[in-house]
Design a protein around this motif. Structure first.
Motif, PDB file in Angstrom:
ATOM      1  N   GLU A 285      -3.121  -3.143  -8.579  1.00 26.21           N
ATOM      2  CA  GLU A 285      -4.393  -2.439  -8.379  1.00 26.21           C
ATOM      3  C   GLU A 285      -5.467  -3.002  -9.308  1.00 26.21           C
ATOM      4  O   GLU A 285      -6.216  -2.250  -9.951  1.00 26.21           O
ATOM      5  CB  GLU A 285      -4.206  -0.933  -8.607  1.00 26.21           C
ATOM      6  CG  GLU A 285      -3.235  -0.287  -7.622  1.00 26.21           C
ATOM      7  CD  GLU A 285      -3.174   1.224  -7.770  1.00 26.21           C
ATOM      8  OE1 GLU A 285      -4.238   1.864  -7.700  1.00 26.21           O
ATOM      9  OE2 GLU A 285      -2.067   1.751  -7.961  1.00 26.21           O
TER      10      GLU A 285
ATOM     11  N   THR B   6      -2.467  -2.243  -3.778  1.00 24.86           N
ATOM     12  CA  THR B   6      -3.829  -1.768  -3.604  1.00 24.86           C
ATOM     13  C   THR B   6      -3.834  -0.437  -2.875  1.00 24.86           C
ATOM     14  O   THR B   6      -2.920  -0.135  -2.097  1.00 24.86           O
ATOM     15  CB  THR B   6      -4.694  -2.786  -2.824  1.00 24.86           C
ATOM     16  OG1 THR B   6      -6.035  -2.291  -2.712  1.00 24.86           O
ATOM     17  CG2 THR B   6      -4.147  -3.025  -1.430  1.00 24.86           C
ATOM     18  N   HIS B   7      -4.871   0.373  -3.119  1.00 21.90           N
ATOM     19  CA  HIS B   7      -5.096   1.603  -2.357  1.00 21.90           C
ATOM     20  C   HIS B   7      -6.122   1.353  -1.249  1.00 21.90           C
ATOM     21  O   HIS B   7      -6.312   2.211  -0.386  1.00 21.90           O
ATOM     22  CB  HIS B   7      -5.622   2.715  -3.269  1.00 21.90           C
ATOM     23  CG  HIS B   7      -4.547   3.439  -4.019  1.00 21.90           C
ATOM     24  ND1 HIS B   7      -3.591   4.213  -3.407  1.00 21.90           N
ATOM     25  CD2 HIS B   7      -4.273   3.514  -5.340  1.00 21.90           C
ATOM     26  CE1 HIS B   7      -2.781   4.742  -4.298  1.00 21.90           C
ATOM     27  NE2 HIS B   7      -3.167   4.326  -5.485  1.00 21.90           N
ATOM     28  N   ASN B   8      -6.769   0.187  -1.288  1.00 23.14           N
ATOM     29  CA  ASN B   8      -7.825  -0.122  -0.338  1.00 23.14           C
ATOM     30  C   ASN B   8      -7.223  -0.731   0.930  1.00 23.14           C
ATOM     31  O   ASN B   8      -6.761  -1.864   0.925  1.00 23.14           O
ATOM     32  CB  ASN B   8      -8.822  -1.096  -0.987  1.00 23.14           C
ATOM     33  CG  ASN B   8     -10.059  -1.299  -0.132  1.00 23.14           C
ATOM     34  OD1 ASN B   8      -9.977  -1.585   1.056  1.00 23.14           O
ATOM     35  ND2 ASN B   8     -11.223  -1.156  -0.751  1.00 23.14           N
TER      36      ASN B   8
ATOM     37  N   GLN C  38      -4.466  -2.708 -13.603  1.00 16.93           N
ATOM     38  CA  GLN C  38      -5.654  -2.000 -13.150  1.00 16.93           C
ATOM     39  C   GLN C  38      -6.713  -1.911 -14.250  1.00 16.93           C
ATOM     40  O   GLN C  38      -7.900  -2.090 -13.996  1.00 16.93           O
ATOM     41  CB  GLN C  38      -5.267  -0.588 -12.695  1.00 16.93           C
ATOM     42  CG  GLN C  38      -6.448   0.265 -12.282  1.00 16.93           C
ATOM     43  CD  GLN C  38      -5.999   1.644 -11.803  1.00 16.93           C
ATOM     44  OE1 GLN C  38      -4.867   1.847 -11.428  1.00 16.93           O
ATOM     45  NE2 GLN C  38      -6.922   2.602 -11.830  1.00 16.93           N
TER      46      GLN C  38
ATOM     47  N   VAL D 172      -7.918  -0.406  10.074  1.00 19.40           N
ATOM     48  CA  VAL D 172      -7.769   0.618   9.048  1.00 19.40           C
ATOM     49  C   VAL D 172      -7.322   1.936   9.686  1.00 19.40           C
ATOM     50  O   VAL D 172      -6.482   2.655   9.141  1.00 19.40           O
ATOM     51  CB  VAL D 172      -9.098   0.820   8.283  1.00 19.40           C
ATOM     52  CG1 VAL D 172      -9.013   2.046   7.379  1.00 19.40           C
ATOM     53  CG2 VAL D 172      -9.419  -0.424   7.457  1.00 19.40           C
TER      54      VAL D 172
ATOM     55  N   THR E  98      -8.291  -4.308  -9.035  1.00 14.30           N
ATOM     56  CA  THR E  98      -9.734  -4.146  -8.808  1.00 14.30           C
ATOM     57  C   THR E  98     -10.128  -2.668  -8.741  1.00 14.30           C
ATOM     58  O   THR E  98     -11.297  -2.346  -8.529  1.00 14.30           O
ATOM     59  CB  THR E  98     -10.169  -4.821  -7.492  1.00 14.30           C
ATOM     60  OG1 THR E  98      -9.483  -4.204  -6.384  1.00 14.30           O
ATOM     61  CG2 THR E  98      -9.837  -6.308  -7.512  1.00 14.30           C
ATOM     62  N   ALA E  99      -9.173  -1.767  -8.928  1.00  9.04           N
ATOM     63  CA  ALA E  99      -9.427  -0.328  -8.745  1.00  9.04           C
ATOM     64  C   ALA E  99     -10.459   0.227  -9.720  1.00  9.04           C
ATOM     65  O   ALA E  99     -11.177   1.170  -9.395  1.00  9.04           O
ATOM     66  CB  ALA E  99      -8.121   0.449  -8.873  1.00  9.04           C
TER      67      ALA E  99
ATOM     68  N   ILE F 252       0.846  -1.187   0.000  1.00  9.79           N
ATOM     69  CA  ILE F 252       0.000   0.000   0.000  1.00  9.79           C
ATOM     70  C   ILE F 252       0.887   1.244   0.000  1.00  9.79           C
ATOM     71  O   ILE F 252       2.083   1.167   0.296  1.00  9.79           O
ATOM     72  CB  ILE F 252      -0.971   0.031   1.204  1.00  9.79           C
ATOM     73  CG1 ILE F 252      -0.180   0.051   2.517  1.00  9.79           C
ATOM     74  CG2 ILE F 252      -1.934  -1.127   1.157  1.00  9.79           C
ATOM     75  CD1 ILE F 252      -1.057   0.259   3.746  1.00  9.79           C
TER      76      ILE F 252
ATOM     77  N   GLY G 120      -8.656  -1.651   3.667  1.00 10.34           N
ATOM     78  CA  GLY G 120      -9.420  -2.792   4.168  1.00 10.34           C
ATOM     79  C   GLY G 120      -8.980  -4.078   3.493  1.00 10.34           C
ATOM     80  O   GLY G 120      -8.778  -5.110   4.149  1.00 10.34           O
ATOM     81  N   ASP G 121      -8.822  -4.032   2.171  1.00 12.86           N
ATOM     82  CA  ASP G 121      -8.341  -5.204   1.430  1.00 12.86           C
ATOM     83  C   ASP G 121      -6.914  -5.551   1.829  1.00 12.86           C
ATOM     84  O   ASP G 121      -6.536  -6.731   1.904  1.00 12.86           O
ATOM     85  CB  ASP G 121      -8.401  -4.940  -0.081  1.00 12.86           C
ATOM     86  CG  ASP G 121      -9.826  -4.864  -0.603  1.00 12.86           C
ATOM     87  OD1 ASP G 121     -10.728  -5.380   0.074  1.00 12.86           O
ATOM     88  OD2 ASP G 121     -10.035  -4.267  -1.684  1.00 12.86           O
TER      89      ASP G 121
ATOM     90  N   PRO H 161     -17.688  -1.893  -6.425  1.00  9.71           N
ATOM     91  CA  PRO H 161     -17.399  -2.647  -5.199  1.00  9.71           C
ATOM     92  C   PRO H 161     -17.805  -4.123  -5.244  1.00  9.71           C
ATOM     93  O   PRO H 161     -17.048  -4.992  -4.800  1.00  9.71           O
ATOM     94  CB  PRO H 161     -18.202  -1.891  -4.128  1.00  9.71           C
ATOM     95  CG  PRO H 161     -18.240  -0.487  -4.635  1.00  9.71           C
ATOM     96  CD  PRO H 161     -18.388  -0.621  -6.130  1.00  9.71           C
TER      97      PRO H 161
END
Length: 257
Positions: free
Chosen positions: A174, A206-208, A87, A241, A176-177, A38, A210-211, A181
């Motif tokens: 990335e 990833t930027h998420n 991505q 998070v 799934t970016a 991240i 939570g993931d 959702p």
């Protein structure tokens, strides 16, 4: 399995646009390890994946895969044992070709032949068997052109193609970016399924956050081309998070000081 030693990369050196993308980055992944990266925009995440894949060459440092120095091995040659999902769902597949033709190309990666006479009956049966668990109905659309698929379907197909030949390294950049959702969650589920099934050594950007906490064995945070934080095992499991956001803000403040 994957060893990166003291990687550094500067873009546009000696100009007003000079940017240090990687600064003495070292990383070691064991066989079958799933590492999530991240960091903010420009932190060096994708540059690191580009160096590992051979898309760009580092200015300094070495890359080893399975104890072999691949630092100066071309991206084309590394593609025989590195799978990558980008991505953009439009990348990684040939839109004008059918699902089975795309899978055939991936299945024959590294072999000294092209499509030849076309997709064989045995290959077609194999592809149906492999697509069915994705539960997207693609096993019944083998002759459909990939350009007609939705973004999620295409990304799921790209994942399958990237892991088809049991690559030494799987790079998820990335991936799934660009998805909504619900579709992103399905693609991540498929990703984990394939990684576990094939015991793939995996780097996922990833930027998420939570993931980043939910997936992977180890978490790495990058900032301005450096690895500034790592967590694995119990430490990673106990992170929230909020913890990551606070760490990110703290690291950013330290860099600016």
């Amino acid at each position: 399995m994957l060893v990166c030693k003291s990687l550094s990369k500067t873009f546009y050196p000696g100009t007003a646009n000079e940017r240090r993308a990687l600064s003495n980055v070292s990383l070691n992944l064991r066989r079958g390890e799933f590492v999530v990266i991240i960091g903010g925009n420009g932190s060096g995440k994708s540059t690191l994946l580009n160096v590992v894949s051979g898309a760009i060459r580092s200015d300094e440092g070495r890359v080893y895969i399975d104890k072999q120095d691949v630092t100066f091995t071309s991206e084309y040659k590394r593609a025989a044992y590195i799978g990558r999902v980008f991505q953009d769902p439009m990348l990684g597949t040939a839109a004008s070709m059918t699902i089975e033709e795309n899978l055939a190309l991936a299945n024959r990666r590294g072999k000294r032949r092209g499509l030849g006479s076309g997709v064989t009956r045995a290959e077609r049966a194999l592809f149906k068997e492999m697509l069915a668990p994705l539960e997207l109905g693609l096993e019944n659309r083998l002759t459909a052109r990939v350009g007609l698929l939705s973004g999620g379907q295409r990304q799921a197909l790209t994942l399958l193609m990237a892991s088809l030949r049991d690559p030494k390294i799987l790079l998820l950049d990335e991936h799934t970016a660009a998805l909504d959702p619900k579709t992103a969650a399905k693609v991540l589920e498929i990703s984990l399924q394939l990684v576990q099934e094939h015991n793939l050594t995996t780097l996922m950007v990833t930027h998420n956050m939570g993931d980043a906490l939910k997936f992977g064995d180890r978490l790495i945070m990058m900032q301005e081309g450096r690895i500034v934080f790592e967590a694995s095992g119990k430490e990673k499991q106990e992170l929230t998070v909020t913890d990551l956001v606070n760490r990110f803000v703290s690291v950013g403040s330290e860099v600016l000081c």
